[in-house]
Design an enzyme around this catalytic site. Structure first.
Site, PDB file in Angstrom:
ATOM      1  N   ILE A 169      33.809  24.789  21.438  1.00 41.67           N
ATOM      2  CA  ILE A 169      32.418  25.059  21.083  1.00 41.67           C
ATOM      3  C   ILE A 169      32.045  26.285  21.912  1.00 41.67           C
ATOM      4  O   ILE A 169      31.784  26.173  23.110  1.00 41.67           O
ATOM      5  CB  ILE A 169      31.487  23.876  21.404  1.00 41.67           C
ATOM      6  CG1 ILE A 169      31.920  22.639  20.614  1.00 41.67           C
ATOM      7  CG2 ILE A 169      30.040  24.222  21.087  1.00 41.67           C
ATOM      8  CD1 ILE A 169      31.105  21.405  20.924  1.00 41.67           C
ATOM      9  N   PRO A 170      32.066  27.477  21.316  1.00 36.17           N
ATOM     10  CA  PRO A 170      32.079  28.720  22.088  1.00 36.17           C
ATOM     11  C   PRO A 170      30.725  29.164  22.640  1.00 36.17           C
ATOM     12  O   PRO A 170      30.164  30.192  22.227  1.00 36.17           O
ATOM     13  CB  PRO A 170      32.632  29.734  21.074  1.00 36.17           C
ATOM     14  CG  PRO A 170      32.154  29.214  19.755  1.00 36.17           C
ATOM     15  CD  PRO A 170      32.185  27.722  19.862  1.00 36.17           C
ATOM     16  N   CYS A 171      30.227  28.409  23.599  1.00 35.52           N
ATOM     17  CA  CYS A 171      28.951  28.795  24.200  1.00 35.52           C
ATOM     18  C   CYS A 171      29.079  30.101  24.986  1.00 35.52           C
ATOM     19  O   CYS A 171      28.065  30.742  25.291  1.00 35.52           O
ATOM     20  CB  CYS A 171      28.410  27.674  25.085  1.00 35.52           C
ATOM     21  SG  CYS A 171      29.572  27.017  26.284  1.00 35.52           S
ATOM     22  N   HIS A 172      30.328  30.505  25.307  1.00 39.50           N
ATOM     23  CA  HIS A 172      30.524  31.779  26.009  1.00 39.50           C
ATOM     24  C   HIS A 172      30.183  32.974  25.118  1.00 39.50           C
ATOM     25  O   HIS A 172      30.039  34.091  25.629  1.00 39.50           O
ATOM     26  CB  HIS A 172      31.978  31.887  26.497  1.00 39.50           C
ATOM     27  CG  HIS A 172      32.996  31.833  25.416  1.00 39.50           C
ATOM     28  ND1 HIS A 172      33.425  30.642  24.848  1.00 39.50           N
ATOM     29  CD2 HIS A 172      33.687  32.819  24.763  1.00 39.50           C
ATOM     30  CE1 HIS A 172      34.327  30.906  23.924  1.00 39.50           C
ATOM     31  NE2 HIS A 172      34.502  32.206  23.843  1.00 39.50           N
TER      32      HIS A 172
END
Length: 281
Positions: free
Chosen positions: A245-248
């Site tokens: 889950i690419p919160c970056h």
């Protein structure tokens, strides 16, 4: 002389105080609007603009935090919790937990009891990780230089689950992402525990292409809640599955990369790594 903004702030502060003091009576929109001398329509719009959520949703958050305390700390029954929170029946308590916590009251109370979780440690381009899975999918992925601390944090999320250190097929599929085998992405299953709002935010993050970036404001607009940038930031910070889950990929509107749950330097490295891979392909 007070400006209109000051007057509005005072009204919202009074409304929040009223909800906090009277949530056990489960006041409706008309009750709260009357307290601050506004029409229900005007109050609904003003409260949502200032608080980022509707009065009803705010009341639900207050109610569920109290219910969680009763269930966990006081070991109250579901019936006792329903009564003390001011809800009309256990079905309403059930719906409240499903909508806000993504689980039933009983599941919250037992802390993952009867849930079997496999976990393993692995290397990645961005440091050591702990990855955990249920039979439904990946439930946790975190970067950590301390294996024991990482495991304690996992147990904190599912305190009554059964854990086995084992690398399974679900985890193996997920780890392909670090060797840039993007064709495996559609095979990765996630088993997430979160509120409706958190799930919406996390689903939106997954749609950000690798090598691309978005902002908190854009995420808020995408979920049709443009005033909720701060709440979006909180949901992103609560993401239990790093990288997948690419919160970056979410940065500030100023262009600053901002903070990251697993370290700002790691976030910068991830963004650069994905950009170079996307450019090469």
């Amino acid at each position: 002389m007070k400006t209109q903004d000051h007057i509005n702030f005072d009204r919202i502060a009074e409304a929040i105080g009223y909800i906090n003091d009277n949530f056990k009576q489960q006041p409706n929109l008309d009750d709260i609007a009357e307290k601050v001398h506004l029409s229900p329509f005007h109050f609904q719009r003003l409260f949502t603009e200032w608080a980022g959520v509707s009065p009803k949703k705010f009341l639900q958050y207050i109610s569920i935090e109290y219910a969680k305390k009763l269930l966990k700390e006081d070991q109250a029954t579901l019936s006792e919790t329903t009564y003390e929170t001011g809800l009309s029946g256990t079905s309403r308590l059930h719906d409240l937990f499903i909508n806000i916590e993504g689980m039933t009251p009983a599941e919250y109370k037992n802390g993952g009891k009867n849930l079997s979780i496999n976990y393993s440690y692995a290397d990645s381009p961005f440091g050591n990780i702990l990855v955990a899975s249920t039979h439904k999918g990946i439930c946790h992925l975190a970067f950590s230089d301390d294996d024991q601390l990482a495991f304690e944090q996992l147990k904190g999320q599912f305190p009554n689950a059964t854990f086995q250190q084992k690398l399974d097929f679900i985890q193996q599929n997920a780890l392909f992402v670090f060797i840039h085998d993007w064709e495996k992405l559609n095979e990765i299953k996630l088993h997430l525990k979160g509120t409706d709002f958190q799930i919406k935010v996390w689903e939106t993050l997954i749609k950000i292409p690798s090598g691309k970036l978005s902002t908190y404001g854009r995420i808020a607009h995408h979920i049709n809640n443009p005033n909720a940038s701060r709440a979006v930031g909180t949901a992103i910070g609560d993401n239990p599955v790093a990288f997948l889950i690419p919160c970056h990929r979410v940065i500030q509107s100023t262009g600053s990369f901002g903070q990251y749950h697993w370290g700002s330097n790691r976030k910068t490295a991830m963004i650069g790594w994905e950009a170079s891979k996307a450019q090469a392909s």
